[in-house]
Design a protein around this motif. Sequence first.
Motif, PDB file in Angstrom:
ATOM      1  N   PRO A   1      72.791 -31.015  88.364  1.00 59.25           N
ATOM      2  CA  PRO A   1      72.246 -31.812  87.257  1.00 59.25           C
ATOM      3  C   PRO A   1      72.961 -31.536  85.940  1.00 59.25           C
ATOM      4  CG  PRO A   1      70.488 -30.781  88.520  1.00 59.25           C
ATOM      5  CD  PRO A   1      71.784 -30.191  89.007  1.00 59.25           C
ATOM      6  N   VAL A   2      73.079 -32.554  85.127  1.00 61.62           N
ATOM      7  CA  VAL A   2      73.763 -32.440  83.838  1.00 61.62           C
ATOM      8  C   VAL A   2      73.161 -31.322  82.995  1.00 61.62           C
ATOM      9  CG1 VAL A   2      74.292 -33.648  81.681  1.00 61.62           C
ATOM     10  CG2 VAL A   2      74.477 -34.841  83.864  1.00 61.62           C
ATOM     11  N   VAL A   3      71.856 -31.170  83.013  1.00 59.15           N
ATOM     12  CA  VAL A   3      71.217 -30.123  82.219  1.00 59.15           C
ATOM     13  C   VAL A   3      71.730 -28.746  82.639  1.00 59.15           C
ATOM     14  CG1 VAL A   3      69.159 -29.879  83.676  1.00 59.15           C
ATOM     15  CG2 VAL A   3      69.045 -29.282  81.278  1.00 59.15           C
ATOM     16  N   CYS A   4      72.017 -28.582  83.918  1.00 60.14           N
ATOM     17  CA  CYS A   4      72.553 -27.312  84.416  1.00 60.14           C
ATOM     18  C   CYS A   4      73.944 -27.082  83.852  1.00 60.14           C
ATOM     19  CB  CYS A   4      72.587 -27.331  85.939  1.00 60.14           C
ATOM     20  SG  CYS A   4      73.269 -25.842  86.671  1.00 60.14           S
ATOM     21  N   LEU A   5      74.793 -28.102  83.906  1.00 64.75           N
ATOM     22  CA  LEU A   5      76.154 -27.968  83.383  1.00 64.75           C
ATOM     23  C   LEU A   5      76.146 -27.703  81.884  1.00 64.75           C
ATOM     24  CD1 LEU A   5      77.864 -30.862  85.355  1.00 64.75           C
ATOM     25  CD2 LEU A   5      78.040 -28.408  85.790  1.00 64.75           C
ATOM     26  N   GLU A   6      75.313 -28.431  81.166  1.00 65.48           N
ATOM     27  CA  GLU A   6      75.234 -28.228  79.717  1.00 65.48           C
ATOM     28  C   GLU A   6      74.811 -26.801  79.394  1.00 65.48           C
ATOM     29  OE1 GLU A   6      72.519 -31.292  78.555  1.00 65.48           O
ATOM     30  OE2 GLU A   6      74.122 -32.779  78.313  1.00 65.48           O
ATOM     31  N   TRP A   7      73.844 -26.296  80.122  1.00 69.67           N
ATOM     32  CA  TRP A   7      73.354 -24.950  79.876  1.00 69.67           C
ATOM     33  C   TRP A   7      74.427 -23.908  80.194  1.00 69.67           C
ATOM     34  CZ3 TRP A   7      72.195 -20.462  82.591  1.00 69.67           C
ATOM     35  CH2 TRP A   7      71.415 -19.535  81.889  1.00 69.67           C
ATOM     36  N   LEU A   8      75.148 -24.113  81.304  1.00 72.80           N
ATOM     37  CA  LEU A   8      76.202 -23.171  81.671  1.00 72.80           C
ATOM     38  C   LEU A   8      77.335 -23.183  80.652  1.00 72.80           C
ATOM     39  CD1 LEU A   8      76.411 -23.841  85.495  1.00 72.80           C
ATOM     40  CD2 LEU A   8      75.589 -21.760  84.399  1.00 72.80           C
ATOM     41  N   LEU A   9      77.697 -24.357  80.164  1.00 74.57           N
ATOM     42  CA  LEU A   9      78.811 -24.474  79.224  1.00 74.57           C
ATOM     43  C   LEU A   9      78.434 -24.034  77.806  1.00 74.57           C
ATOM     44  CD1 LEU A   9      80.286 -27.875  80.395  1.00 74.57           C
ATOM     45  CD2 LEU A   9      81.173 -25.580  80.848  1.00 74.57           C
TER      46      LEU A   9
ATOM     47  N   ASP B   1      77.051 -21.405  76.701  1.00 74.39           N
ATOM     48  CA  ASP B   1      77.340 -20.000  76.429  1.00 74.39           C
ATOM     49  C   ASP B   1      78.755 -19.590  76.852  1.00 74.39           C
ATOM     50  OD1 ASP B   1      74.793 -19.595  75.403  1.00 74.39           O
ATOM     51  OD2 ASP B   1      73.977 -19.189  77.390  1.00 74.39           O
ATOM     52  N   ASP B   2      79.608 -20.567  77.134  1.00 78.91           N
ATOM     53  CA  ASP B   2      80.965 -20.261  77.574  1.00 78.91           C
ATOM     54  C   ASP B   2      81.874 -20.093  76.364  1.00 78.91           C
ATOM     55  OD1 ASP B   2      83.470 -20.061  78.740  1.00 78.91           O
ATOM     56  OD2 ASP B   2      82.989 -21.521  80.312  1.00 78.91           O
ATOM     57  N   ASP B   3      82.300 -18.864  76.082  1.00 77.77           N
ATOM     58  CA  ASP B   3      83.140 -18.554  74.917  1.00 77.77           C
ATOM     59  C   ASP B   3      84.491 -19.241  74.969  1.00 77.77           C
ATOM     60  OD1 ASP B   3      81.137 -16.946  73.915  1.00 77.77           O
ATOM     61  OD2 ASP B   3      81.938 -15.132  74.839  1.00 77.77           O
ATOM     62  N   ARG B   4      84.951 -19.593  76.161  1.00 79.49           N
ATOM     63  CA  ARG B   4      86.253 -20.240  76.292  1.00 79.49           C
ATOM     64  C   ARG B   4      86.268 -21.637  75.687  1.00 79.49           C
ATOM     65  NH1 ARG B   4      86.730 -19.894  82.520  1.00 79.49           N
ATOM     66  NH2 ARG B   4      84.556 -20.358  82.185  1.00 79.49           N
ATOM     67  N   LEU B   5      85.101 -22.227  75.448  1.00 86.03           N
ATOM     68  CA  LEU B   5      85.041 -23.593  74.933  1.00 86.03           C
ATOM     69  C   LEU B   5      85.025 -23.652  73.419  1.00 86.03           C
ATOM     70  CD1 LEU B   5      82.502 -25.053  77.475  1.00 86.03           C
ATOM     71  CD2 LEU B   5      84.972 -25.218  77.509  1.00 86.03           C
ATOM     72  N   GLY B   6      85.090 -22.522  72.766  1.00 86.72           N
ATOM     73  CA  GLY B   6      85.171 -22.494  71.307  1.00 86.72           C
ATOM     74  C   GLY B   6      83.871 -22.505  70.704  1.00 86.72           C
TER      75      GLY B   6
END
Length: 146
Positions: A131-139, A141-146
Amino acid sequence: MKGLVRGAICADAGRFRQWHKASSPVVCAGPPQAFDDADMYLVQARLRGAADAMLPPDVAARITRHAEAGTGLEHVTVHPEDKGEAVLGLFLVAASAEAAESAAWEICVRTLAGTPELDAFCLKSCRVSVPVVCLEWLLRDDDRLG
């Protein structure tokens, strides 16, 4: 519905499951103990038929009837698309994403083989959907995305 169960509806292990358990419940038709060693997965099965092929209105019920005990099938949704294609959403309790996809494939093949009204359709794919909500939540906190 027999129980209100907290768990994840995505294939991601740890982080989303922890967030989901703390934030919102998942309602399923199975008993709560079904989640002891497994998670809920949404598997999208894509069907392809002739451009004018129509799914029977009770296709979700037919799929449920063709699921054998122990497959983990909890719920089915049907989303007809253009040109004879459709996406089936199969919610399954399984030990892994691979096990959920395998169970969904077997259920769909059994349903197609045992339902003359579905002769115009073939199974194109069965894949776990995140689900999109899962991807949004995972991304988030991803420091690689700035």
